[in-house]
Design an enzyme around this catalytic site. Structure first.
Site, PDB file in Angstrom:
ATOM      1  N   HIS A 192       2.463   9.383  -4.100  1.00  0.00           N
ATOM      2  CA  HIS A 192       3.602   8.861  -4.863  1.00  0.00           C
ATOM      3  C   HIS A 192       3.378   7.376  -5.111  1.00  0.00           C
ATOM      4  O   HIS A 192       2.697   6.707  -4.347  1.00  0.00           O
ATOM      5  CB  HIS A 192       4.928   9.106  -4.130  1.00  0.00           C
ATOM      6  CG  HIS A 192       5.182   8.174  -2.995  1.00  0.00           C
ATOM      7  ND1 HIS A 192       4.531   8.278  -1.783  1.00  0.00           N
ATOM      8  CD2 HIS A 192       6.003   7.107  -2.890  1.00  0.00           C
ATOM      9  CE1 HIS A 192       4.956   7.322  -0.979  1.00  0.00           C
ATOM     10  NE2 HIS A 192       5.846   6.596  -1.617  1.00  0.00           N
TER      11      HIS A 192
ATOM     12  N   GLY B 119     -13.237   6.442   7.803  1.00  0.00           N
ATOM     13  CA  GLY B 119     -12.157   5.758   8.508  1.00  0.00           C
ATOM     14  C   GLY B 119     -11.575   4.606   7.717  1.00  0.00           C
ATOM     15  O   GLY B 119     -12.282   3.873   7.040  1.00  0.00           O
TER      16      GLY B 119
ATOM     17  N   THR C 234      -9.514   4.166  -6.342  1.00  0.00           N
ATOM     18  CA  THR C 234      -8.487   3.965  -7.362  1.00  0.00           C
ATOM     19  C   THR C 234      -8.686   4.835  -8.595  1.00  0.00           C
ATOM     20  O   THR C 234      -7.788   4.933  -9.418  1.00  0.00           O
ATOM     21  CB  THR C 234      -8.455   2.492  -7.811  1.00  0.00           C
ATOM     22  OG1 THR C 234      -9.746   2.134  -8.305  1.00  0.00           O
ATOM     23  CG2 THR C 234      -8.081   1.581  -6.646  1.00  0.00           C
TER      24      THR C 234
END
Length: 138
Positions: free
Chosen positions: A49, A75, A98
């Site tokens: 979201h 990680g 991204t």
């Protein structure tokens, strides 16, 4: 642990290993999709979201974030909302993903960039084929 995520509505494939310290989006459970044989390591964060996108661009704040089969999410990695990660992808530790990632890649960095193409991972997250290094543009 996988049973707990299935009860909350997460879409998690077979034979996945998810660290107890990994964070899967709790605001939009049904937006997280993880394929078979995927490993998610400590403190990795997967978001589904994005309130800022909804406020600025007039889009829905609920996104689907997808991770393919036979992937390793390193990680302290952050997978941003709405990103699709292909099959046989290794995401290096600390990366911020991204944009969408194609199949058979190694990505790393902030923002994540493709470092290698043609990788093949086993169902246990081991690298079977290293592929070839991608030349980085300066």
């Amino acid at each position: 642990m996988v049973a707990y995520y299935r009860l909350r509505g997460y879409d998690i494939g077979e034979n996945c290993r998810i660290s107890r310290s990994a964070i899967l989006d709790r605001a939009h459970h049904k937006g997280v999709h993880i394929g078979d044989n995927t490993r998610i390591l400590m403190e990795a964060m997967i978001l589904a979201h994005d309130f800022s996108r909804a406020a600025l661009e007039g889009q829905s704040m609920w996104c689907d974030t997808r991770i393919g089969n036979n992937c390793v999410i390193g990680g302290r990695t952050m997978i941003m909302p709405g990103v699709t990660i292909g099959n046989h992808v290794y995401v290096g530790g600390g990366a911020v993903v991204t944009h969408d990632v194609p199949d058979h890649c190694l990505v790393a960095g902030n923002p994540a960039r493709i470092i290698r193409r043609g990788m093949v991972l086993s169902d246990r997250g081991q690298i079977l084929e290293r592929g070839e290094k991608v030349k980085q543009e300066v």
